[in-house]
Motif scaffolding. Structure first.
Motif, mmCIF file in Angstrom:
data_model
loop_
_atom_site.group_PDB
_atom_site.id
_atom_site.type_symbol
_atom_site.label_atom_id
_atom_site.label_comp_id
_atom_site.label_asym_id
_atom_site.label_seq_id
_atom_site.Cartn_x
_atom_site.Cartn_y
_atom_site.Cartn_z
ATOM 1 N N LEU A 398 0.864 -1.184 0.000
ATOM 2 C CA LEU A 398 0.000 0.000 0.000
ATOM 3 C C LEU A 398 0.899 1.232 0.000
ATOM 4 C CD1 LEU A 398 -2.512 1.787 0.429
ATOM 5 C CD2 LEU A 398 -2.416 1.183 2.882
ATOM 6 N N VAL A 399 0.756 2.056 -1.044
ATOM 7 C CA VAL A 399 1.488 3.316 -1.132
ATOM 8 C C VAL A 399 0.503 4.442 -0.872
ATOM 9 C CG1 VAL A 399 2.938 4.789 -2.572
ATOM 10 C CG2 VAL A 399 3.026 2.302 -2.856
ATOM 11 N N THR A 400 0.665 5.143 0.239
ATOM 12 C CA THR A 400 -0.266 6.206 0.588
ATOM 13 C C THR A 400 0.102 7.493 -0.145
ATOM 14 O OG1 THR A 400 1.017 6.971 2.501
ATOM 15 C CG2 THR A 400 -0.565 5.179 2.874
ATOM 16 N N ASP A 401 -0.866 8.388 -0.231
ATOM 17 C CA ASP A 401 -0.633 9.639 -0.948
ATOM 18 C C ASP A 401 0.411 10.524 -0.275
ATOM 19 O OD1 ASP A 401 -2.445 8.855 -2.809
ATOM 20 O OD2 ASP A 401 -4.111 10.065 -2.051
ATOM 21 N N ASP A 402 0.661 10.291 1.029
ATOM 22 C CA ASP A 402 1.678 11.100 1.714
ATOM 23 C C ASP A 402 3.052 10.419 1.727
ATOM 24 O OD1 ASP A 402 1.239 9.073 3.511
ATOM 25 O OD2 ASP A 402 0.672 10.364 5.200
ATOM 26 N N GLY A 403 3.205 9.339 0.931
ATOM 27 C CA GLY A 403 4.528 8.767 0.737
ATOM 28 C C GLY A 403 4.920 7.629 1.645
ATOM 29 N N LYS A 404 3.995 7.079 2.435
ATOM 30 C CA LYS A 404 4.321 5.920 3.260
ATOM 31 C C LYS A 404 4.016 4.644 2.462
ATOM 32 C CE LYS A 404 3.908 7.739 7.954
ATOM 33 N NZ LYS A 404 3.749 9.158 7.607
ATOM 34 N N VAL A 405 4.830 3.620 2.702
ATOM 35 C CA VAL A 405 4.668 2.347 2.014
ATOM 36 C C VAL A 405 4.502 1.248 3.058
ATOM 37 C CG1 VAL A 405 5.666 0.703 0.377
ATOM 38 C CG2 VAL A 405 6.126 3.165 0.122
ATOM 39 N N TYR A 406 3.429 0.478 2.947
ATOM 40 C CA TYR A 406 3.149 -0.652 3.831
ATOM 41 C C TYR A 406 3.275 -1.928 2.998
ATOM 42 C CZ TYR A 406 1.174 2.944 6.890
ATOM 43 O OH TYR A 406 0.983 4.061 7.685
ATOM 44 N N VAL A 407 4.194 -2.812 3.385
ATOM 45 C CA VAL A 407 4.484 -4.000 2.585
ATOM 46 C C VAL A 407 4.404 -5.251 3.449
ATOM 47 C CG1 VAL A 407 6.162 -5.122 1.068
ATOM 48 C CG2 VAL A 407 6.070 -2.630 1.167
ATOM 49 N N GLY A 408 3.782 -6.295 2.919
ATOM 50 C CA GLY A 408 3.734 -7.559 3.640
ATOM 51 C C GLY A 408 3.075 -8.648 2.824
ATOM 52 N N ALA A 409 3.256 -9.880 3.252
ATOM 53 C CA ALA A 409 2.577 -11.017 2.629
ATOM 54 C C ALA A 409 1.200 -11.142 3.273
ATOM 55 C CB ALA A 409 3.394 -12.291 2.816
ATOM 56 N N VAL A 410 0.414 -10.077 3.115
ATOM 57 C CA VAL A 410 -0.908 -9.995 3.726
ATOM 58 C C VAL A 410 -1.901 -9.467 2.700
ATOM 59 C CG1 VAL A 410 0.022 -9.619 6.046
ATOM 60 C CG2 VAL A 410 -0.476 -7.654 4.587
ATOM 61 N N THR A 411 -3.181 -9.586 3.025
ATOM 62 C CA THR A 411 -4.234 -9.147 2.124
ATOM 63 C C THR A 411 -4.341 -7.624 2.084
ATOM 64 O OG1 THR A 411 -5.887 -9.206 3.879
ATOM 65 C CG2 THR A 411 -5.536 -11.246 2.625
ATOM 66 N N LYS A 412 -5.116 -7.139 1.110
ATOM 67 C CA LYS A 412 -5.356 -5.697 0.996
ATOM 68 C C LYS A 412 -6.000 -5.156 2.265
ATOM 69 C CE LYS A 412 -8.781 -4.201 -1.587
ATOM 70 N NZ LYS A 412 -9.578 -3.825 -2.791
ATOM 71 N N ASP A 413 -6.979 -5.870 2.807
ATOM 72 C CA ASP A 413 -7.645 -5.415 4.026
ATOM 73 C C ASP A 413 -6.671 -5.320 5.190
ATOM 74 O OD1 ASP A 413 -10.011 -5.247 2.644
ATOM 75 O OD2 ASP A 413 -10.800 -7.161 3.365
ATOM 76 N N ALA A 414 -5.729 -6.263 5.264
ATOM 77 C CA ALA A 414 -4.751 -6.244 6.351
ATOM 78 C C ALA A 414 -3.807 -5.049 6.210
ATOM 79 C CB ALA A 414 -3.961 -7.539 6.364
ATOM 80 N N LEU A 415 -3.472 -4.682 4.974
ATOM 81 C CA LEU A 415 -2.629 -3.509 4.752
ATOM 82 C C LEU A 415 -3.351 -2.230 5.193
ATOM 83 C CD1 LEU A 415 -1.037 -4.198 1.252
ATOM 84 C CD2 LEU A 415 0.134 -4.215 3.454
ATOM 85 N N VAL A 416 -4.621 -2.115 4.831
ATOM 86 C CA VAL A 416 -5.389 -0.937 5.213
ATOM 87 C C VAL A 416 -5.501 -0.877 6.750
ATOM 88 C CG1 VAL A 416 -7.687 0.139 5.151
ATOM 89 C CG2 VAL A 416 -6.681 -0.833 3.054
ATOM 90 N N LYS A 417 -5.737 -1.998 7.372
ATOM 91 C CA LYS A 417 -5.832 -2.046 8.838
ATOM 92 C C LYS A 417 -4.504 -1.618 9.466
ATOM 93 C CE LYS A 417 -7.005 -5.146 12.660
ATOM 94 N NZ LYS A 417 -7.421 -6.536 13.037
ATOM 95 N N ALA A 418 -3.386 -2.072 8.887
ATOM 96 C CA ALA A 418 -2.076 -1.691 9.408
ATOM 97 C C ALA A 418 -1.849 -0.184 9.273
ATOM 98 C CB ALA A 418 -0.967 -2.462 8.690
ATOM 99 N N ALA A 419 -2.248 0.360 8.121
ATOM 100 C CA ALA A 419 -2.085 1.799 7.907
ATOM 101 C C ALA A 419 -2.917 2.600 8.901
ATOM 102 C CB ALA A 419 -2.479 2.155 6.474
ATOM 103 N N GLU A 420 -4.129 2.135 9.186
ATOM 104 C CA GLU A 420 -4.985 2.838 10.143
ATOM 105 C C GLU A 420 -4.458 2.732 11.553
ATOM 106 O OE1 GLU A 420 -8.826 1.177 9.358
ATOM 107 O OE2 GLU A 420 -9.279 2.652 7.794
ATOM 108 N N SER A 421 -3.867 1.588 11.894
ATOM 109 C CA SER A 421 -3.328 1.431 13.246
ATOM 110 C C SER A 421 -2.066 2.262 13.430
ATOM 111 C CB SER A 421 -3.004 -0.050 13.511
ATOM 112 O OG SER A 421 -1.909 -0.476 12.727
ATOM 113 N N GLY A 422 -1.411 2.611 12.316
ATOM 114 C CA GLY A 422 -0.186 3.392 12.405
ATOM 115 C C GLY A 422 -0.428 4.875 12.581
ATOM 116 N N LYS A 423 -1.685 5.272 12.455
ATOM 117 C CA LYS A 423 -2.005 6.687 12.600
ATOM 118 C C LYS A 423 -2.111 7.088 14.061
ATOM 119 C CE LYS A 423 -2.145 8.439 8.510
ATOM 120 N NZ LYS A 423 -1.298 9.571 8.147
#
Length: 423
Positions: A398-423
């Motif tokens: 997942l590449v966010t519009d503000d330049g953060k990249v979330y990478v893993g052997a996980v599903t799209k939903d798991a990436l979005v959840k990780a990005a939200e938990s990082g806020k």
């Protein structure tokens, strides 16, 4: 430990399903099976011993813990054989673009690189099906040949010399083991055999993993136990990993990774022929052919030193005398300070901050390139903002519009959840 004697010098490949052995590549650092792996908690390891399926070899019972220890203790120094490798990440076909990018890796400083440079040539293993011939005679002699339709690429380590030869272009690349040891930065390595893929998988074994012995099989004419590794967590793109382990030598002979989404294996690497006999000394001899263009390691334009592919130098001996560096064992995208990691086990997501913007638009980069990049991914929104998810059958980002990249052997939903938990 002395090298194993061979009781099957040259055998045709077959397993209980009659499938051809296949295999692939993943971005990797140098790994060895750590002591921690051989001491995995009993809760993780299935205590049910191997039972032979109908038609499978009838082998003595063994537990998963014992089989992992057998892999760790394997000390095969001499062998030769054929490995068939296939990778199916579900990536889009970019036509000649992918080959151009690979070729450009040899000349990252703007110069013209050599087509025989292993760091460029072996990137072909990232997709498709390939056949390799491999040979090893201890830590000072290894050879890998990538067989193509009308050509062959060979990478040879013999004593202090490292040679790469591309018969299609009649180009030669020459380096030395001493240069590799003294070099500063280390290049990416290409797992070329089932053992290095297995070692990486075993590093992920913890209490989020179920490990069992799943019967026996015949691979490349050898009796093997099948080690089954499965994530306990939901959200991972990894469905299961199966490793066929030579019952006598402990050497992994076949590695298969199936995705949680089902379908064909993402990674399937296996020997179709193997001999534990000592290869002839002439196997590792090389003299540049007449008229060949020879590029010396010090003359090749690049930003990093090049290494022999993982799987021959680390699988059958330390090889090349290259030692280790402070970056050994670092994961995808990890630099000196390392990425932030959200989650654990198979659901771990690495977070990188590029300090820039997300996927560029076509007007920002010129032409339709930005729009093309955006079309390869799925736009997503959440508490983190918005971004684009780029998917393969195994690793998603997942590449966010503000330049953060979330990478893993996980599903799209798991990436979005990780990005939200990082806020």
């Amino acid at each position: 430990m002395a090298p194993y004697a061979s009781d099957d010098n040259t055998t045709a490949a077959r397993d209980t399903r009659g499938d051809d052995a296949r295999g692939a590549r993943r971005r990797a650092a140098r790994y060895v099976v750590p002591v921690a792996v051989t001491g995995v908690a009993a809760a993780t390891i299935g205590l049910v011993p191997a039972l032979a399926d109908s038609g499978s070899p009838d082998l003595p019972e063994i537990s998963a813990q014992e089989l992992i220890e057998k892999i760790a203790a394997s000390d095969v120094q001499q062998l030769s054989g054929t490995v068939k490798i296939t990778t199916d990440l579900g990536l889009p076909d970019l036509g000649g673009l992918g080959g151009g990018l690979a070729s450009g890796m040899a000349g990252q400083d703007g110069g013209e690189g050599s087509s025989a440079d292993p760091s460029a040539k072996l990137t072909e293993l990232v997709s498709g099906t390939h056949t390799l011939r491999v040979a090893s005679d201890g830590p000072d002699r290894q050879k890998l040949s990538l067989l193509e339709d009308a050509a062959e690429y060979s990478l040879i380590h013999n004593g202090e010399d490292v040679w790469g030869y591309d018969s299609a272009s009649n180009e030669v690349y020459h380096g030395t083991a001493a240069d590799g040891a003294a070099g500063g930065k280390r290049a990416e390595e290409v797992p070329a055999t089932p053992k290095d893929l297995t070692e990486e998988a075993l590093k992920a074994v913890d209490d989020t993993t179920a490990v069992t012995v799943d019967g026996t099989a015949r691979v490349a004419g050898r009796d093997t136990y099948k080690l089954l590794v499965k994530p306990r967590q939901s959200g991972s793109t990894v469905g299961a990993i199966t490793v066929a382990v030579d019952a006598k030598t402990g050497l992994p002979l076949k590695f298969t990774l199936t995705p949680a989404s089902g379908g064909a294996a993402v990674v399937d690497a296996g020997f179709t022929r193997i001999s534990y006999a000592k290869p002839a000394a002439s196997t590792f001899d090389f003299t540049p052919p007449k008229g060949a263009k020879v590029t010396e390691e010090g003359d090749a334009p690049r930003t990093q030193e090049r290494d022999f592919p993982k799987g021959l130098d680390k699988e059958f001996g330390d090889g090349f005398g290259q030692g280790t560096d402070d970056g050994a064992g670092k994961g995808l995208g990890e630099h000196a300070e390392g990425p932030v990691v959200i989650g654990e086990g198979w659901n771990a997501v690495a977070v990188l901050d590029t300090g820039g913007r997300g996927v560029p638009s076509g007007t920002e980069v010129g032409g339709d390139i930005g729009g093309f990049l955006g079309s390869l991914g799925d736009e997503v929104k959440g508490d983190f903002g918005s971004g684009t998810v780029f998917k393969t059958r195994l690793v998603n980002a997942l590449v966010t519009d503000d330049g953060k990249v979330y990478v893993g052997a996980v599903t799209k939903d798991a990436l979005v959840k990780a990005a939200e938990s990082g806020k």
